[in-house]
Design an enzyme around this catalytic site. Structure first.
Site, PDB file in Angstrom:
ATOM      1  N   HIS A 244     -16.930  47.934  20.947  1.00  0.00           N
ATOM      2  CA  HIS A 244     -15.877  47.074  20.426  1.00  0.00           C
ATOM      3  C   HIS A 244     -15.261  46.173  21.472  1.00  0.00           C
ATOM      4  O   HIS A 244     -14.828  45.074  21.182  1.00  0.00           O
ATOM      5  CB  HIS A 244     -14.799  47.921  19.758  1.00  0.00           C
ATOM      6  CG  HIS A 244     -15.178  48.258  18.369  1.00  0.00           C
ATOM      7  ND1 HIS A 244     -14.571  49.221  17.632  1.00  0.00           N
ATOM      8  CD2 HIS A 244     -16.138  47.726  17.593  1.00  0.00           C
ATOM      9  CE1 HIS A 244     -15.148  49.272  16.454  1.00  0.00           C
ATOM     10  NE2 HIS A 244     -16.111  48.381  16.417  1.00  0.00           N
TER      11      HIS A 244
ATOM     12  N   CYS B  35     -28.861  29.490   7.463  1.00  0.00           N
ATOM     13  CA  CYS B  35     -27.529  30.092   7.564  1.00  0.00           C
ATOM     14  C   CYS B  35     -27.529  31.310   8.472  1.00  0.00           C
ATOM     15  O   CYS B  35     -26.505  31.952   8.656  1.00  0.00           O
ATOM     16  CB  CYS B  35     -26.955  30.415   6.188  1.00  0.00           C
ATOM     17  SG  CYS B  35     -27.952  31.588   5.267  1.00  0.00           S
TER      18      CYS B  35
ATOM     19  N   ASP C 247     -31.994  38.334   8.897  1.00  0.00           N
ATOM     20  CA  ASP C 247     -32.863  39.290   8.202  1.00  0.00           C
ATOM     21  C   ASP C 247     -34.326  38.893   8.308  1.00  0.00           C
ATOM     22  O   ASP C 247     -35.189  39.753   8.457  1.00  0.00           O
ATOM     23  CB  ASP C 247     -32.445  39.412   6.732  1.00  0.00           C
ATOM     24  CG  ASP C 247     -31.302  40.404   6.573  1.00  0.00           C
ATOM     25  OD1 ASP C 247     -31.364  41.472   7.197  1.00  0.00           O
ATOM     26  OD2 ASP C 247     -30.335  40.102   5.851  1.00  0.00           O
TER      27      ASP C 247
ATOM     28  N   GLU D  73     -35.083  35.113   3.397  1.00  0.00           N
ATOM     29  CA  GLU D  73     -34.834  36.093   4.468  1.00  0.00           C
ATOM     30  C   GLU D  73     -35.818  37.251   4.406  1.00  0.00           C
ATOM     31  O   GLU D  73     -35.783  38.141   5.241  1.00  0.00           O
ATOM     32  CB  GLU D  73     -33.380  36.579   4.440  1.00  0.00           C
ATOM     33  CG  GLU D  73     -32.906  37.137   3.125  1.00  0.00           C
ATOM     34  CD  GLU D  73     -31.431  37.521   3.138  1.00  0.00           C
ATOM     35  OE1 GLU D  73     -30.823  37.590   4.228  1.00  0.00           O
ATOM     36  OE2 GLU D  73     -30.890  37.764   2.056  1.00  0.00           O
TER      37      GLU D  73
HETATM   38  C1  PEP Z   1     -29.165  36.342   7.410  1.00  0.00           C
HETATM   39  O1  PEP Z   1     -29.762  37.380   7.102  1.00  0.00           O
HETATM   40  O2  PEP Z   1     -29.578  35.542   8.276  1.00  0.00           O
HETATM   41  C2  PEP Z   1     -27.889  35.993   6.770  1.00  0.00           C
HETATM   42  C3  PEP Z   1     -27.311  34.836   6.962  1.00  0.00           C
HETATM   43  O3  PEP Z   1     -27.318  36.934   6.010  1.00  0.00           O
HETATM   44  P1  PEP Z   1     -26.526  38.202   6.587  1.00  0.00           P
HETATM   45  O4  PEP Z   1     -26.421  38.043   8.064  1.00  0.00           O
HETATM   46  O5  PEP Z   1     -25.214  38.213   5.894  1.00  0.00           O
HETATM   47  O6  PEP Z   1     -27.433  39.330   6.178  1.00  0.00           O
HETATM   48 MG    MG Z   2     -29.219  38.496   5.333  1.00  0.00          MG
END
Ligand code: PEP
Ligand code: MG
Length: 637
Positions: free
Chosen positions: A263, A570, A523, A499
């Site tokens: 943390h 993303c 992912d 993903e």
């Molecule tokens: C990802 O998997 O890249 C993503 C944006 O989703 P999360 O990180 O929320 O799984």
């Molecule tokens: Mg994801």
């Protein structure tokens, strides 16, 4: 074999689970691994944007399976101290050592009833204090820190902690003595676990335990006033230490304990200051006021640098600050490459505050609202009405800018208290993401109705997580369409997270039906490389810039572009300056990035040309490793 048994609380007040710390793998028993994964995830959620850039190897990397005490990197240079890179950046300052005072307690208690009452009252007061701290950091729009204190509340609720203490009280011990024994014993066991994430949580447990103990004994925590330009040195820093720190005085941390996932590292990153964890213990012998350069990106503490070296770093910081100011001044301008190609730079958010902040930093909309944040931190699922309100408010903040709402992405390793999910052998391969929506259509349909209703307030699109097959997509899309028709509302755009590797491989087929793609590289990387995204031992190898991942991104982007759809990113690499030119070269049209990085990513795009990016991407696809790809795009010094 006899295993020491501890009980650790895990997410959101569920009953404590038994974790058996075994010699072989740190946990056995049907629920043990799930408990570790879930607690780890609950606590790790404080990371916020979790990219898939390789972390420096945790200090314990070499012997996680063999020896519970991790080896430390050591330097032969007396003026160089090595540790683990815990939070990036460089600071120049003067050491200030923090030592936690041991709180002494009387062993014998008065009547057990009176001691029990004292303990309950102290736990209640501690709960109030932690809630106040959590509200304070929440008020500072710091969801990461708030999540840590939420996790502290969970630790405090663990019935095992109180039960153990009460048993001792019944044997005539004082509340303070009994409580100290209880949390210290559990923290000790946690700290010896070979699972690095769990071991790091021992500090959190001690932090929570000491808070109650101070209340019980009346021990005060002196409000420390740090000298200007302090680099704090400590065995370990607790989240409470860092939450109350005066901004501006403390420039960085260096701790003997902890690792890249502890943390203290998370907090340092959220405070945007450099930190080193797992450093050589000799830091605790350094006199206060020793001049140092702390390099949190490389995990190095340079002692007694020459005035020249100090000056060089200061100059670099001045340059960086000036650069940030220029970027901020131009944040509102679009991100158009030198050859006239526009990239949309939007934000990854968890709530309305993030959306407001994103816009203030030049965000052109939201590429990912992680709607699970709307579901977490509560005891029951939000109603359709509540969700409609929340999504509508965010849509209104954004006006006509796009708002992509991802449907609930929990399950497997991310528990929700009111959504019991059976134990999974492989949580990341189990019922998570859209699969939860199919398993519990009531939840998904309620959310879809809320999203559709909110769509009347702005430019709302819906996105489904963990789509692996065309059947997944078609089922999700059919549910959306049914709810839309029932509500009698106009259609909204719907897309998929790419993903799961199969979605990228079948991108041509998906592109014929979906309105857009957003590549979730966090992912996608873990599934493509078959490396758990949170595994401390594998962290140095999990790189989204691996040519294998880039190739899948390229397939998704090409398929989208060929069908007149858009492909965004993303995942964490959208915010990684070394990835940006390559992603653009692969044909990505939108980058959804962590809010603070919006101005710098926009500025970087303005400095690029699409033609160069395309060449770079083509070259990257021929390389052999993420490291080779990174060498193609050196970072400015
Ligand atoms: C990802 O998997 O890249 C993503 C944006 O989703 P999360 O990180 O929320 O799984
Ligand atoms: Mg994801």
């Amino acid at each position: 074999m006899n295993h020491p048994i501890i009980r650790i609380p895990f997410a959101r007040g569920l009953a404590a689970l038994t974790v058996v710390a075994s010699l072989a793998g740190c946990a056995t028993g049907p629920d043990a691994e799930a408990a570790i994964a879930e607690l780890s995830e609950a606590l790790r959620s404080g990371l916020g944007e979790e990219g898939a850039k390789p972390l420096s190897a945790p200090a314990s990397i070499a012997t996680l399976t063999a020896d519970p005490s991790p080896p430390r990197p050591r330097s032969d240079d007396p003026n160089l101290i090595l540790g683990v890179a815990a939070s990036p950046g460089v600071a120049v300052g003067y050491t200030y050592r923090i030592q936690h005072q041991e709180i002494t307690v009387a062993e014998a208690g008065s009547s057990p009833n009176a001691e029990r009452r004292k303990l309950e009252q102290a736990i209640g007061q501690a709960r109030g204090e932690i809630e106040a701290l959590r509200a304070k950091v929440h008020g500072q729009a710091d969801a990461g820190k708030a999540a840590i204190f939420a996790a502290h509340l969970e630790l405090l609720e663990d019935p095992e902690l109180e039960d153990t203490a009460t048993n001792l009280i019944d044997k005539g011990k004082s509340a303070a003595f009994a409580w100290k024994q209880s949390y210290s014993a559990q923290a000790e066991i946690l700290s010896k676990l070979k699972n690095e994430l769990l071991a790091a949580r021992a500090t959190d447990l001690r932090d929570v335990g000491e808070r109650v103990l101070r209340i019980l004994t009346g021990a005060t925590t002196e409000a420390v006033s740090y000298p200007d330009n302090s680099i704090l040195l400590a065995e370990d820093l607790t989240p409470s230490d860092t939450a109350t720190m005066q901004a501006g005085k403390v420039l960085g941390f260096c701790t003997v304990g902890g690792g890249a996932t502890s943390h203290v590292s998370i907090l340092a990153r959220s405070m945007d200051i450099p930190a080193i964890a797992g450093a050589e213990p000799r830091i605790m012998d350094l006199p206060n006021g020793t001049p140092v350069i702390l390099d949190g990106s490389k995990g190095k503490l340079r002692l007694n640098p020459s005035p020249d070296e100090m000056e060089q770093v200061r100059q670099k910081q001045i340059r960086l600050k000036a650069k940030r100011e220029v970027e901020f001044a131009h944040a509102e301008e679009p991100a158009i490459t030198k050859d006239g190609y526009r990239i949309e730079v939007v934000a990854n958010i968890g709530n309305q505050k993030d959306a407001e902040k994103g816009i203030s930093l030049g965000g052109e909309g939201v590429g990912l609202l992680r709607s699970e944040f709307v579901f977490m931190e509560r005891d029951s699922a939000p109603s359709e009405e509540e969700q409609t309100q929340i999504y509508s408010n965010i849509a209104k903040v954004l006006g006509d800018r796009p708002l992509i709402i991802r449907t609930l992405d929990v399950g497997g390793d991310k528990p929700l208290p009111y959504l019991p999910i059976p134990h999974e052998e492989n949580p990341f391969l189990g019922v998570r993401g859209i699969r939860i929506g199919f398993d519990r259509p009531d939840i998904l349909r309620t959310q879809l109705r809320a999203i559709l209703r909110a769509s009347t307030q702005g430019n709302v699109k819906v996105m489904f997580p963990m789509i692996a097959t065309l059947e997944d997509w078609r089922m999700a899309k059919a549910m959306l369409e049914e709810e839309r028709q029932n509500l009698g509302l106009p259609p909204i755009q719907s897309g998929i997270m790419v993903e799961v590797p199969s979605a990228a491989v079948l991108a041509k087929q998906f592109a014929q039906e979906a309105d857009f793609f957003s590549v979730g590289t966090n992912d996608l990387t873990q599934y493509t490389l078959a490396m758990d995204r949170g595994h401390p031992k594998l962290a140095p190898y999990v790189d989204s810039l691996s040519p294998a991942i880039l190739s899948l991104i390229g397939m998704a982007a090409k398929a989208a572009n060929d069908h007149g759809k858009f492909c965004g990113i993303c995942g964490g690499i959208g915010s990684d300056p070394q990835a940006v030119p390559i992603l653009i070269g692969l044909g990505v049209k939108e980058l959804s990035v962590s809010v603070p990085t919006i101005p710098s990513i926009k500025a970087q795009i303005r400095s690029l040309s699409l033609a160069d990016c395309q060449q770079l991407a083509a070259k990257a696809l021929t390389l052999q490793s993420g490291a080779e790809v990174r060498d193609l795009v050196p970072l400015d010094d």
